[in-house]
Design a protein around this motif. Structure first.
Motif, PDB file in Angstrom:
ATOM      1  N   ILE A 146      47.667  41.310  48.203  1.00 21.88           N
ATOM      2  CA  ILE A 146      46.720  42.230  47.851  1.00 21.88           C
ATOM      3  C   ILE A 146      45.514  41.360  47.685  1.00 21.88           C
ATOM      4  CG2 ILE A 146      45.902  44.090  46.300  1.00 21.88           C
ATOM      5  CD1 ILE A 146      48.777  44.528  45.691  1.00 21.88           C
ATOM      6  N   PHE A 147      44.559  42.242  48.105  1.00 17.62           N
ATOM      7  CA  PHE A 147      42.820  41.611  47.812  1.00 17.62           C
ATOM      8  C   PHE A 147      41.925  43.131  47.514  1.00 17.62           C
ATOM      9  CE2 PHE A 147      38.632  41.776  49.596  1.00 17.62           C
ATOM     10  CZ  PHE A 147      38.184  40.528  48.976  1.00 17.62           C
ATOM     11  N   CYS A 148      41.311  42.708  46.455  1.00 19.87           N
ATOM     12  CA  CYS A 148      40.287  44.034  46.196  1.00 19.87           C
ATOM     13  C   CYS A 148      38.828  43.204  45.820  1.00 19.87           C
ATOM     14  CB  CYS A 148      40.881  44.795  44.886  1.00 19.87           C
ATOM     15  SG  CYS A 148      40.837  43.644  43.351  1.00 19.87           S
ATOM     16  N   LYS A 149      37.784  44.031  46.237  1.00 18.76           N
ATOM     17  CA  LYS A 149      36.553  43.571  45.819  1.00 18.76           C
ATOM     18  C   LYS A 149      35.818  45.001  45.484  1.00 18.76           C
ATOM     19  CE  LYS A 149      32.646  41.416  47.964  1.00 18.76           C
ATOM     20  NZ  LYS A 149      32.213  40.345  46.958  1.00 18.76           N
ATOM     21  N   ALA A 150      34.785  44.717  44.312  1.00 20.87           N
ATOM     22  CA  ALA A 150      33.847  45.739  44.190  1.00 20.87           C
ATOM     23  C   ALA A 150      32.309  45.740  44.888  1.00 20.87           C
ATOM     24  CB  ALA A 150      33.666  45.846  42.454  1.00 20.87           C
ATOM     25  N   VAL A 151      32.114  46.858  45.427  1.00 20.22           N
ATOM     26  CA  VAL A 151      30.873  46.898  45.864  1.00 20.22           C
ATOM     27  C   VAL A 151      29.999  48.063  45.641  1.00 20.22           C
ATOM     28  CG1 VAL A 151      31.319  45.357  47.997  1.00 20.22           C
ATOM     29  CG2 VAL A 151      31.808  47.887  47.930  1.00 20.22           C
ATOM     30  N   HIS A 152      28.700  48.239  45.676  1.00 24.02           N
ATOM     31  CA  HIS A 152      27.965  49.396  45.429  1.00 24.02           C
ATOM     32  C   HIS A 152      28.284  50.568  46.141  1.00 24.02           C
ATOM     33  CE1 HIS A 152      25.205  46.152  43.596  1.00 24.02           C
ATOM     34  NE2 HIS A 152      25.432  46.774  42.463  1.00 24.02           N
ATOM     35  N   GLN A 161      42.142  38.993  37.672  1.00 29.99           N
ATOM     36  CA  GLN A 161      43.614  40.067  37.199  1.00 29.99           C
ATOM     37  C   GLN A 161      44.398  40.184  38.659  1.00 29.99           C
ATOM     38  OE1 GLN A 161      44.438  41.470  34.463  1.00 29.99           O
ATOM     39  NE2 GLN A 161      42.767  40.487  33.383  1.00 29.99           N
ATOM     40  N   LEU A 162      43.569  40.039  39.926  1.00 28.91           N
ATOM     41  CA  LEU A 162      44.213  40.001  40.995  1.00 28.91           C
ATOM     42  C   LEU A 162      45.081  38.724  41.333  1.00 28.91           C
ATOM     43  CD1 LEU A 162      44.393  41.474  43.596  1.00 28.91           C
ATOM     44  CD2 LEU A 162      42.566  40.107  44.706  1.00 28.91           C
ATOM     45  N   LYS A 163      44.699  37.595  40.908  1.00 27.98           N
ATOM     46  CA  LYS A 163      45.474  36.419  40.990  1.00 27.98           C
ATOM     47  C   LYS A 163      46.802  36.586  40.124  1.00 27.98           C
ATOM     48  CE  LYS A 163      44.834  31.177  40.249  1.00 27.98           C
ATOM     49  NZ  LYS A 163      46.272  31.244  39.858  1.00 27.98           N
ATOM     50  N   GLN A 164      46.716  37.092  38.973  1.00 27.47           N
ATOM     51  CA  GLN A 164      47.870  37.472  38.192  1.00 27.47           C
ATOM     52  C   GLN A 164      48.760  38.378  38.782  1.00 27.47           C
ATOM     53  OE1 GLN A 164      47.073  38.299  34.054  1.00 27.47           O
ATOM     54  NE2 GLN A 164      45.188  36.746  34.088  1.00 27.47           N
ATOM     55  N   LEU A 165      48.417  39.512  39.373  1.00 30.58           N
ATOM     56  CA  LEU A 165      49.102  40.134  40.162  1.00 30.58           C
ATOM     57  C   LEU A 165      49.866  39.504  41.436  1.00 30.58           C
ATOM     58  CD1 LEU A 165      49.961  43.011  41.031  1.00 30.58           C
ATOM     59  CD2 LEU A 165      47.695  43.656  41.987  1.00 30.58           C
ATOM     60  N   ASN A 166      49.052  38.706  41.923  1.00 32.22           N
ATOM     61  CA  ASN A 166      49.854  38.328  43.364  1.00 32.22           C
ATOM     62  C   ASN A 166      50.647  37.092  42.890  1.00 32.22           C
ATOM     63  OD1 ASN A 166      48.673  39.907  45.621  1.00 32.22           O
ATOM     64  ND2 ASN A 166      46.612  38.452  45.079  1.00 32.22           N
ATOM     65  N   ASP A 167      50.587  36.344  41.751  1.00 35.56           N
ATOM     66  CA  ASP A 167      51.465  35.483  41.470  1.00 35.56           C
ATOM     67  C   ASP A 167      52.635  36.043  40.545  1.00 35.56           C
ATOM     68  OD1 ASP A 167      50.088  33.415  42.394  1.00 35.56           O
ATOM     69  OD2 ASP A 167      48.825  32.924  40.764  1.00 35.56           O
ATOM     70  N   LYS A 168      52.635  37.399  40.144  1.00 39.61           N
ATOM     71  CA  LYS A 168      53.708  37.762  39.428  1.00 39.61           C
ATOM     72  C   LYS A 168      54.855  38.029  40.538  1.00 39.61           C
ATOM     73  CE  LYS A 168      54.717  41.975  36.596  1.00 39.61           C
ATOM     74  NZ  LYS A 168      54.414  43.404  36.351  1.00 39.61           N
ATOM     75  N   SER A 205      57.200  35.820  44.362  1.00 35.55           N
ATOM     76  CA  SER A 205      55.995  36.633  44.075  1.00 35.55           C
ATOM     77  C   SER A 205      55.353  37.014  45.478  1.00 35.55           C
ATOM     78  CB  SER A 205      54.929  36.016  43.452  1.00 35.55           C
ATOM     79  OG  SER A 205      54.634  34.791  44.002  1.00 35.55           O
ATOM     80  N   ARG A 206      54.254  37.889  45.512  1.00 37.75           N
ATOM     81  CA  ARG A 206      53.480  37.977  46.689  1.00 37.75           C
ATOM     82  C   ARG A 206      52.724  36.816  47.371  1.00 37.75           C
ATOM     83  NH1 ARG A 206      52.836  42.748  43.786  1.00 37.75           N
ATOM     84  NH2 ARG A 206      52.915  44.526  44.698  1.00 37.75           N
ATOM     85  N   MET A 207      52.196  35.996  46.396  1.00 40.56           N
ATOM     86  CA  MET A 207      51.685  34.817  46.859  1.00 40.56           C
ATOM     87  C   MET A 207      52.830  33.763  47.677  1.00 40.56           C
ATOM     88  SD  MET A 207      48.913  33.035  47.424  1.00 40.56           S
ATOM     89  CE  MET A 207      47.715  33.809  46.463  1.00 40.56           C
ATOM     90  N   TYR A 208      54.100  33.811  47.189  1.00 38.41           N
ATOM     91  CA  TYR A 208      55.166  32.987  47.633  1.00 38.41           C
ATOM     92  C   TYR A 208      55.565  33.458  48.977  1.00 38.41           C
ATOM     93  CZ  TYR A 208      59.897  31.536  48.380  1.00 38.41           C
ATOM     94  OH  TYR A 208      60.849  30.581  49.131  1.00 38.41           O
ATOM     95  N   PHE A 209      55.742  34.468  49.105  1.00 38.44           N
ATOM     96  CA  PHE A 209      56.070  35.260  50.721  1.00 38.44           C
ATOM     97  C   PHE A 209      54.529  34.746  51.440  1.00 38.44           C
ATOM     98  CE2 PHE A 209      59.121  37.805  48.218  1.00 38.44           C
ATOM     99  CZ  PHE A 209      60.314  37.427  48.877  1.00 38.44           C
TER     100      PHE A 209
END
Length: 511
Positions: A172-178, A284-291, A299-303
């Motif tokens: 997953i990737f996420c980013k805040a923009v105006h 927070q995204l890094k923790q999510l992908n490594d969970k 994890s997601r990062m592993y796959f």
């Protein structure tokens, strides 16, 4: 039927009704009712009966048939109600009132809603989709926003959140923009592909205005921005069917995951800039992908690292920069005007009068006729010259004029020496004959071009004959060649001196 047989067996064994109720979990009143019906229908209470016989004895057949018929009427009504619910303003209560008008003995509202939900649930089945590694990225904007506080005024600035996922690995990737406008959308795509360190075969989005011009189930039309992105990253954009969010169900699910694992942990924190907000979201995204996934150690990062990263296409050396688009008409001088700075860029002269598309950024200018690129220029900011012309775009006579204008005196003399010594001497005279160099160059060039018509040897002979005259020019050489005087024996100007006479004044009179 098994429960009825068990009740009969216990009754025959002499077990009391209270004990039968405790063992079977059926109320005492229900047991009494079943035993009463069975004793009335059968001569003796027996258990060696088929299920059909037992059902006919235990239940009121007419009541069952009536209930079945009422249910069939309800199901038929539900097939109509399913389509009606999609229409504006139609509610379940409205449909139930119509149903009761047609079936006064029908189900009440609570049962109606219960059976309708069951009906819709059975029809709303889904299919499992398989996604290949490196095949697709799904993108979407979250419905709920993040925010930060502008430190100078204390104003709360709400931000859109862009979310994407690689369906095969689930990264997953996420980013805040105006906003969701074009520039922020491009910023999100650039950041997303940098995060994934590669490009998939396609990028799937819904029908957001930034990406899709015209929605269509089979052939959606995308914006110029998407076509430019596709060309730069060697990928394609595809869109879901209108009003079919399940076409990108994976990213829809990821939106809720981001709510839980990114939004919720940051809900009590106050950020003072968009950069600070994105940094916290990235943590927070890094923790999510490594969970690890539930019940596994992967994890997601592993796959992603093990199965998908190698399948992604490499990124280009530079990130995408949006090219602005303009429609321009090729002027009679085979140039188009760039609207931003009023500079002019050439195209081939054969396109004069046509309307063309101009794509430009702060570095380059590209000109297209339909879908074919017909000119490419490096963008210029030099104020001295507003015209930028490529020689190959000019007709031959215009190229010739430019060539003449760009020649110098040594260039002309070198070309004249190739013809002969006398031609070089004539060229020297012509180039020094007036104070306007450009006209001298044109005359000299015209003299040299006479060799195409008369040949180099005749031109050399004509120049040798003309050198005896006090003044030499292009017209004299041309006249000699046209009259054929270059083929006659040359007469020296000193062979016939002027006679002496009182009316003839000499050079001394002009001192």
């Amino acid at each position: 039927m098994e429960q009825l047989k068990q009740i009969l067996q216990l009754k025959n064994d002499g077990v009391a009704i209270r004990e039968i109720s405790r063992r079977t979990g059926i109320s005492r009143n229900s047991i009494k009712k079943y035993l009463s019906r069975l004793e009335q229908s059968l001569s003796a209470v027996v258990i060696d009966l088929s299920n059909q016989q037992l059902a006919e004895a235990a239940y009121d057949t007419k009541t069952c048939l009536s209930a079945i018929e009422r249910r069939q009427v309800l199901i038929k009504h539900f097939t109509y109600a399913e389509n009606e619910l999609k229409k504006t303003g139609v509610t379940r209560h409205l449909l139930w009132k119509q149903y009761k008008e047609q079936q006064p003995d029908g189900y009440n509202y609570s049962q109606y809603c219960h059976y309708l939900s069951m009906f819709l649930k059975k029809k709303d089945v889904v299919m499992h989709l398989h996604y290949d590694a490196g095949d697709m990225i799904m993108i979407d904007f979250a419905g709920k926003k993040m925010s930060y506080v502008y430190s100078d005024s204390g104003e709360i600035i709400e931000c859109q959140v862009f979310i994407s996922v690689l369906p095969h690995s689930g990264l997953i990737f996420c980013k805040a923009v105006h906003t969701q406008n074009t520039y922020d959308f491009i910023d999100c795509i650039n950041a997303m592909l940098k995060f994934y360190q590669g490009v998939t075969l396609t990028i799937l989005c819904d029908n957001l205005k930034t990406a899709v011009v015209r929605c269509d189930k089979y052939e959606p039309v995308f914006t110029d921005t998407c076509y430019q992105l596709s060309d730069h990253y060697a990928t394609t954009f595809s869109a879901t069917r209108p009003y079919k969010p399940r076409d990108k169900a994976m990213v829809e699910r990821c939106v809720n995951i981001v709510y839980t694992h990114v939004y919720a942990p940051l809900r009590d924190r106050i950020f003072t800039s968009l950069k600070e907000l994105n940094y916290a979201m990235h943590e927070q995204l890094k923790q999510l992908n490594d969970k690890p996934y539930k019940g596994t150690s992967y994890s997601r990062m592993y796959f992603y690292e093990q199965h998908e990263r190698a399948k992604l296409k490499p990124l280009p050396a530079q990130i995408f920069i949006l090219k602005k688009c303009a429609i321009a008409t090729v002027q009679r001088n085979y140039h188009i005007q760039l609207p931003e700075d009023h500079h002019y860029y050439s195209v081939h002269y054969s396109y004069a009068g046509k309307k063309v598309k101009v794509l430009f950024d702060n570095k380059t200018v590209e000109i297209y006729d339909q879908h074919s690129r017909i000119a490419f220029h490096l963008r210029s900011y030099v104020t001295q010259s507003a015209y930028h012309t490529i020689a190959e775009h000019m007709p031959s006579n215009h190229q010739l004029a430019i060539n003449i204008k760009g020649w110098t005196k040594p260039d002309m003399l070198a070309k004249a020496r190739q013809v002969g010594t006398h031609t070089a001497q004539v060229a020297e005279h012509i180039l020094s004959s007036s104070i306007y160099p450009e006209q001298n160059y044109k005359s000299c060039y015209g003299m040299l071009m006479l060799q195409k018509t008369f040949g180099s040897s005749r031109l050399e002979a004509a120049c040798a004959r003309a050198l005896g005259a006090p003044r030499v020019n292009y017209t004299m050489i041309k006249n000699i060649l046209h009259a054929g005087l270059d083929k006659q024996q040359q007469i020296s100007w000193d062979d016939n001196p002027l006679p002496k006479h009182d009316n003839i004044r000499g050079a001394d009179n002009y001192q």
